[in-house]
Scaffold this motif. Structure first.
Motif, PDB file in Angstrom:
ATOM      1  N   UNK A 186      -0.593   7.400  16.560  1.00  0.00           N
ATOM      2  CA  UNK A 186      -1.909   7.019  17.153  1.00  0.00           C
ATOM      3  C   UNK A 186      -2.958   6.768  16.001  1.00  0.00           C
ATOM      4  N   UNK A 187      -2.188   6.372  14.816  1.00  0.00           N
ATOM      5  CA  UNK A 187      -3.271   5.936  13.578  1.00  0.00           C
ATOM      6  C   UNK A 187      -3.151   4.437  13.390  1.00  0.00           C
ATOM      7  N   UNK A 188      -3.945   4.338  12.375  1.00  0.00           N
ATOM      8  CA  UNK A 188      -4.109   2.764  11.828  1.00  0.00           C
ATOM      9  C   UNK A 188      -3.352   2.623  10.430  1.00  0.00           C
ATOM     10  N   UNK A 189      -2.340   1.762  10.484  1.00  0.00           N
ATOM     11  CA  UNK A 189      -1.401   1.617   9.294  1.00  0.00           C
ATOM     12  C   UNK A 189      -1.378   0.269   8.859  1.00  0.00           C
ATOM     13  N   UNK A 190      -2.014   0.101   7.747  1.00  0.00           N
ATOM     14  CA  UNK A 190      -2.134  -1.338   7.156  1.00  0.00           C
ATOM     15  C   UNK A 190      -1.067  -1.486   5.820  1.00  0.00           C
ATOM     16  N   UNK A 191      -0.285  -2.546   6.130  1.00  0.00           N
ATOM     17  CA  UNK A 191       0.640  -2.811   5.124  1.00  0.00           C
ATOM     18  C   UNK A 191      -0.061  -3.768   4.270  1.00  0.00           C
ATOM     19  N   UNK A 192      -0.034  -3.644   3.140  1.00  0.00           N
ATOM     20  CA  UNK A 192      -0.837  -4.698   2.236  1.00  0.00           C
ATOM     21  C   UNK A 192       0.451  -6.027   1.976  1.00  0.00           C
ATOM     22  N   UNK A 193      -0.198  -6.910   1.457  1.00  0.00           N
ATOM     23  CA  UNK A 193       0.794  -8.047   0.898  1.00  0.00           C
ATOM     24  C   UNK A 193       1.399  -7.854  -0.184  1.00  0.00           C
ATOM     25  N   UNK A 194       2.466  -8.394  -0.362  1.00  0.00           N
ATOM     26  CA  UNK A 194       3.453  -7.970  -1.479  1.00  0.00           C
ATOM     27  C   UNK A 194       2.678  -8.492  -2.734  1.00  0.00           C
ATOM     28  N   UNK A 195       2.423  -7.461  -3.874  1.00  0.00           N
ATOM     29  CA  UNK A 195       1.924  -7.919  -4.879  1.00  0.00           C
ATOM     30  C   UNK A 195       0.314  -7.162  -5.027  1.00  0.00           C
ATOM     31  N   UNK A 196      -0.099  -6.896  -3.675  1.00  0.00           N
ATOM     32  CA  UNK A 196      -1.335  -6.488  -3.832  1.00  0.00           C
ATOM     33  C   UNK A 196      -1.721  -4.989  -4.278  1.00  0.00           C
ATOM     34  N   UNK A 197      -0.886  -4.274  -4.010  1.00  0.00           N
ATOM     35  CA  UNK A 197      -1.088  -2.713  -4.648  1.00  0.00           C
ATOM     36  C   UNK A 197       0.063  -2.652  -6.049  1.00  0.00           C
ATOM     37  N   UNK A 198      -0.309  -2.352  -6.990  1.00  0.00           N
ATOM     38  CA  UNK A 198       0.515  -2.368  -8.146  1.00  0.00           C
ATOM     39  C   UNK A 198       1.943  -1.201  -7.985  1.00  0.00           C
ATOM     40  N   UNK A 199       2.842  -1.505  -8.526  1.00  0.00           N
ATOM     41  CA  UNK A 199       3.935  -0.498  -8.263  1.00  0.00           C
ATOM     42  C   UNK A 199       4.591  -0.296  -9.708  1.00  0.00           C
TER      43      UNK A 199
END
Length: 473
Positions: A186-199
């Motif tokens: 029951x939560x909000x889960x935002x998957x960013x675009x590829x390359x949006x958040x550095x890894x």
């Protein structure tokens, strides 16, 4: 304070000296002590180090220095992600609990933003399952009903937020691992675009992205702003947004063309309550003035999808950071053997086919619709332990429940598109059922605008699982 307060509100309360970081941390640690034994969201804690960091944060407030946006707010890190001085066992018996020396970029951004690290959350072995079942730490349970899974692989993170053991939590997503547990809890889960958040090293053929699980759209947007600070050493980066993502909350989205997809791209049956959830969200979107219509997008051929689910993921498990692969679960050892039986040309062939078909899939956004609406999963949350048992019993497949769980989410990882699961529906059994919105290339902004409007209409942030919502403890 209320343990279900948003991270943004907690940070404001710290900045205005209404509450100290020490008080906030103590409230969450007491709740973890009380509630986590039945949920099993956390696999590692270092309360003394966390308390020392909270005391430093409290002194900075008193000193009147400039404070970062989330100063003094707690956040747990998923056990698959490295933090210097902490173990990272990936939920696997075959990985030692030796402290790591590397801190991953997403965690560095949490620290730069003022967050306090408050432990590590459970995940399935090497994040591969769609439920948080493992035999190293035991299975994590859904706070809405302890008989059911919170999903995976960021299930410990989602269970912690749903039960009010943390205001927000770190997660990552290689096939739905942020969105599936958000749907289950029951939560909000935002998957960013590829390359949006550095890894540090993009994995699963660049399908895995870092992110967070939140209760509110405002938290999701503000966290995306701090997580997506560019890294000049990254191999590739998403284009900068037009404005801060936090400024998209409450912003008018205009009238959008929203395609509604109810049939699973994998061809498996979709449970009636999952169809009902997406149709309910469609009616809310129509009430907001958007045009919603049936859509039949073209995603991946059977050959391409199978290449990802077997060739690429098998190879990823063969290369996983085991100290003793012999202790891996039977389904993981099966994948390693399969990887050894394939030559490298088949991996390249699968990767190139996926890239070619993903390009064609992305082209449908803007041409045929602006946003695609789907169920987040094709089934309600399964019972605890089912997915691990199913995988070990049938490592060569087919595995119906696992396929149902990832049918709508995994296409976003392969295409690199942003997506968000929103909790606008509850089943007759009292379990949350999420709907997924998929945006066009690099268009997290439209998802944040839509999610914030739906949150205002639905009020999901006020719903909490019974037994965890009374008082601060």
């Amino acid at each position: 304070m209320n343990p279900f307060d948003s991270a943004v509100d907690l940070a404001t309360a710290v900045r205005t000296r209404e509450i100290s970081p020490v008080e906030i941390l103590d409230i969450y640690l007491r709740r973890i002590d009380k509630h986590d034994p039945e949920i099993n969201a956390f696999v590692w804690r270092d309360d003394e180090t966390a308390r020392a960091a909270a005391r430093v944060a409290a002194q900075r407030v008193l000193d009147g220095t400039d404070l970062p946006p989330f100063h003094g707010v707690p956040i747990p890190v998923k056990d698959s992600t490295q933090v210097a001085g902490q173990p990272a066992t990936h939920g696997a018996r075959g990985v030692s609990d030796a402290p790591r020396t590397l801190t991953e970029p997403v965690v560095s951004r949490f620290l730069d933003a003022g967050f306090l690290l408050t432990g590590r959350t459970n995940s399935p072995e090497m994040t591969l399952l769609s439920a948080t079942d493992n035999n190293r730490y035991g299975n994590t349970r859904n706070p809405w009903n302890l008989k059911y899974t919170p999903g995976g692989s960021s299930g410990g993170a989602a269970a912690a937020v749903a039960a009010g053991l943390a205001p927000v939590a770190h997660g990552n997503d290689g096939g739905g691992s942020i969105r599936m547990p958000s749907s289950c809890c029951g939560l909000l889960g935002l998957k960013p675009s590829r390359g949006r958040v550095p890894s540090y090293v993009p994995t699963w053929d660049h399908a895995v992205v870092e992110g967070a699980i939140t209760r509110t759209t405002r938290d999701a947007a503000a966290l995306l702003d701090i997580m997506s600070v560019p890294d000049r050493l990254a191999m590739y980066q998403a284009p900068p947004p037009e404005r801060p993502f936090a400024d998209e909350v409450g912003r008018d989205a205009g009238q959008l063309r929203i395609g509604l997809l109810l049939d699973a791209p994998t061809g498996v049956p979709v449970a009636p309550e999952c169809v009902a959830a997406a149709e309910h969200t469609a009616r809310l979107l129509e009430a907001l003035g958007h045009k919603v219509f049936p859509a039949a997008p073209r995603f991946f051929s059977h050959q391409a999808f199978l290449g990802y689910a077997t060739t690429i993921l098998d190879a990823a498990q063969w290369a996983a950071p085991y100290d003793d692969p012999g202790l891996a679960e039977p389904h993981m050892r099966y994948r390693m053997r399969q990887a050894e039986a394939r030559h490298s040309g088949l991996y390249v062939q699968a990767s190139q086919l996926l890239m070619a078909e993903a390009r064609e899939a992305r082209a449908q956004w803007g041409r045929e619709y602006d946003v695609l609406l789907t169920p987040t999963m094709a089934c309600p949350p399964p019972l605890v332990g089912h997915c691990l048992e199913e995988n070990n019993a049938r490592p060569d497949g087919p595995r119906l429940v696992e396929t149902q769980m990832i049918s709508f989410t995994s296409v976003c990882n392969i295409t690199g598109l942003p997506a968000v699961s929103i909790p606008t529906y509850t089943s007759d059994a009292g379990l949350p059922i999420g709907s997924q919105l998929i945006g066009g290339p690099w268009d997290e902004a439209v998802l944040i605008r839509l999610a914030s409007a739906l949150e205002n209409l639905d009020g999901w942030a006020r719903r909490h699982p019974t037994g965890f919502a009374s008082g601060t403890l």
